[in-house]
Motif scaffolding. Structure first.
Motif, PDB file in Angstrom:
ATOM      1  N   VAL A  88      56.560 -22.756  16.425  1.00  0.00           N
ATOM      2  CA  VAL A  88      57.050 -22.613  17.798  1.00  0.00           C
ATOM      3  C   VAL A  88      56.674 -21.269  18.419  1.00  0.00           C
ATOM      4  O   VAL A  88      56.145 -21.203  19.531  1.00  0.00           O
ATOM      5  N   ASP A  89      56.948 -20.173  17.738  1.00  0.00           N
ATOM      6  CA  ASP A  89      56.678 -18.856  18.326  1.00  0.00           C
ATOM      7  C   ASP A  89      55.187 -18.643  18.590  1.00  0.00           C
ATOM      8  O   ASP A  89      54.810 -18.052  19.605  1.00  0.00           O
ATOM      9  N   GLY A  90      54.331 -19.118  17.683  1.00  0.00           N
ATOM     10  CA  GLY A  90      52.894 -18.979  17.891  1.00  0.00           C
ATOM     11  C   GLY A  90      52.434 -19.743  19.120  1.00  0.00           C
ATOM     12  O   GLY A  90      51.623 -19.240  19.924  1.00  0.00           O
ATOM     13  N   LEU A  91      52.935 -20.971  19.291  1.00  0.00           N
ATOM     14  CA  LEU A  91      52.589 -21.764  20.471  1.00  0.00           C
ATOM     15  C   LEU A  91      53.148 -21.126  21.739  1.00  0.00           C
ATOM     16  O   LEU A  91      52.482 -21.102  22.783  1.00  0.00           O
ATOM     17  N   ALA A  92      54.368 -20.594  21.643  1.00  0.00           N
ATOM     18  CA  ALA A  92      54.962 -19.918  22.802  1.00  0.00           C
ATOM     19  C   ALA A  92      54.174 -18.660  23.161  1.00  0.00           C
ATOM     20  O   ALA A  92      53.989 -18.346  24.347  1.00  0.00           O
ATOM     21  N   ASP A  93      53.694 -17.939  22.161  1.00  0.00           N
ATOM     22  CA  ASP A  93      52.866 -16.750  22.410  1.00  0.00           C
ATOM     23  C   ASP A  93      51.602 -17.124  23.169  1.00  0.00           C
ATOM     24  O   ASP A  93      51.193 -16.427  24.113  1.00  0.00           O
ATOM     25  N   GLN A  94      50.959 -18.225  22.743  1.00  0.00           N
ATOM     26  CA  GLN A  94      49.721 -18.648  23.405  1.00  0.00           C
ATOM     27  C   GLN A  94      50.006 -19.113  24.829  1.00  0.00           C
ATOM     28  O   GLN A  94      49.252 -18.815  25.757  1.00  0.00           O
ATOM     29  N   ALA A  95      51.118 -19.839  24.999  1.00  0.00           N
ATOM     30  CA  ALA A  95      51.509 -20.272  26.344  1.00  0.00           C
ATOM     31  C   ALA A  95      51.764 -19.066  27.242  1.00  0.00           C
ATOM     32  O   ALA A  95      51.375 -19.054  28.421  1.00  0.00           O
ATOM     33  N   GLU A  96      52.398 -18.044  26.681  1.00  0.00           N
ATOM     34  CA  GLU A  96      52.686 -16.833  27.458  1.00  0.00           C
ATOM     35  C   GLU A  96      51.397 -16.114  27.851  1.00  0.00           C
ATOM     36  O   GLU A  96      51.271 -15.615  28.979  1.00  0.00           O
ATOM     37  N   ALA A  97      50.433 -16.065  26.949  1.00  0.00           N
ATOM     38  CA  ALA A  97      49.144 -15.436  27.267  1.00  0.00           C
ATOM     39  C   ALA A  97      48.436 -16.202  28.387  1.00  0.00           C
ATOM     40  O   ALA A  97      47.866 -15.598  29.315  1.00  0.00           O
ATOM     41  N   ASP A  98      48.493 -17.533  28.317  1.00  0.00           N
ATOM     42  CA  ASP A  98      47.841 -18.365  29.344  1.00  0.00           C
ATOM     43  C   ASP A  98      48.523 -18.204  30.699  1.00  0.00           C
ATOM     44  O   ASP A  98      47.848 -18.035  31.723  1.00  0.00           O
ATOM     45  N   ILE A  99      49.854 -18.256  30.713  1.00  0.00           N
ATOM     46  CA  ILE A  99      50.564 -18.206  31.994  1.00  0.00           C
ATOM     47  C   ILE A  99      50.462 -16.819  32.617  1.00  0.00           C
ATOM     48  O   ILE A  99      50.517 -16.679  33.852  1.00  0.00           O
TER      49      ILE A  99
END
Length: 218
Positions: A88-99
């Motif tokens: 979860v945190d890794g996917l959230a990190d990537q989502a945060e970088a994209d947004i």
């Protein structure tokens, strides 16, 4: 006159190439956005593939916020649906970088604020008891920003309602208030028209499902 004519031809050629590239971009984006509605795409593997594709489109275009927005959407949805808490945190990190990239191109964007709220929600869901105090206010604040930025955005009311629906009453949740918000969101969906055809339109079907559950007392 000859020099003018040659200059005109060069400008016309550049314009035609730009228009062709723009049409190709819109065609590719539209196809992949539509595929996000498919159940076969809405799996961890499918969302990972789409996120990578939208990131590549964003890197190629460089000036369009929508590719990075949809990359973030895919990554955060993946974080929300995965059963592997370690991812979860890794996917959230990537989502945060994209947004963050999307927001640099389109600041104060209600749709982007909605994704920021979902990212905080994804982080919170790993351990609500220990993470709620940190990420709960971030998720709520992002939705308040989204509402201020565009009060007509139906996804704002859907997400606020969803938070109330799934939060226990002793912690501030309310299924009755959630139901009212789902009804409001559906009214907003009926009137909603995206500013640009590649802008987000998702969520209406999901809202109907939530309203049905709230109405039936599930």
């Amino acid at each position: 006159m000859k020099r003018f004519f040659l200059s005109f031809l060069m400008i016309a050629g550049v314009y035609s190439a730009t228009m062709a590239q723009s049409a190709q971009y819109e065609q590719v984006m539209s196809k992949n956005i539509t595929e996000l509605e498919s159940p076969s795409t809405f799996t961890p593997a499918g969302l990972t593939e789409k996120a990578a594709l939208f990131e590549r489109i964003g890197d190629a275009e460089k000036t369009q916020w929508q590719p990075y927005y949809y990359a973030a959407y895919c990554n955060v949805m993946n974080a929300l649906v995965t059963t592997d808490r370690n991812k979860v945190d890794g996917l959230a990190d990537q989502a945060e970088a994209d947004i963050t990239k999307a927001e640099q191109m389109s600041p104060k964007n209600s749709e982007i604020s909605c994704i920021k709220s979902l990212i905080a929600t994804a982080r919170l869901k790993i351990d609500p008891m220990n993470r709620g105090q940190q990420y709960g206010p971030i998720a709520a604040s992002a939705l308040e920003d989204a509402k201020t930025q565009n009060p007509e955005n139906p996804r704002v009311y859907m997400l606020i309602g969803q938070s109330l629906y799934f939060t226990p009453e002793q912690f501030g949740g309310s299924k009755e208030k959630a139901k009212t918000l789902f009804e409001l969101a559906l009214q907003k969906f009926a009137a909603f028209k995206p500013a640009y055809k590649l802008d987000p339109t998702w969520g209406e079907g999901y809202t109907r499902g939530l309203l049905k559950s709230a109405t039936e007392g599930k």
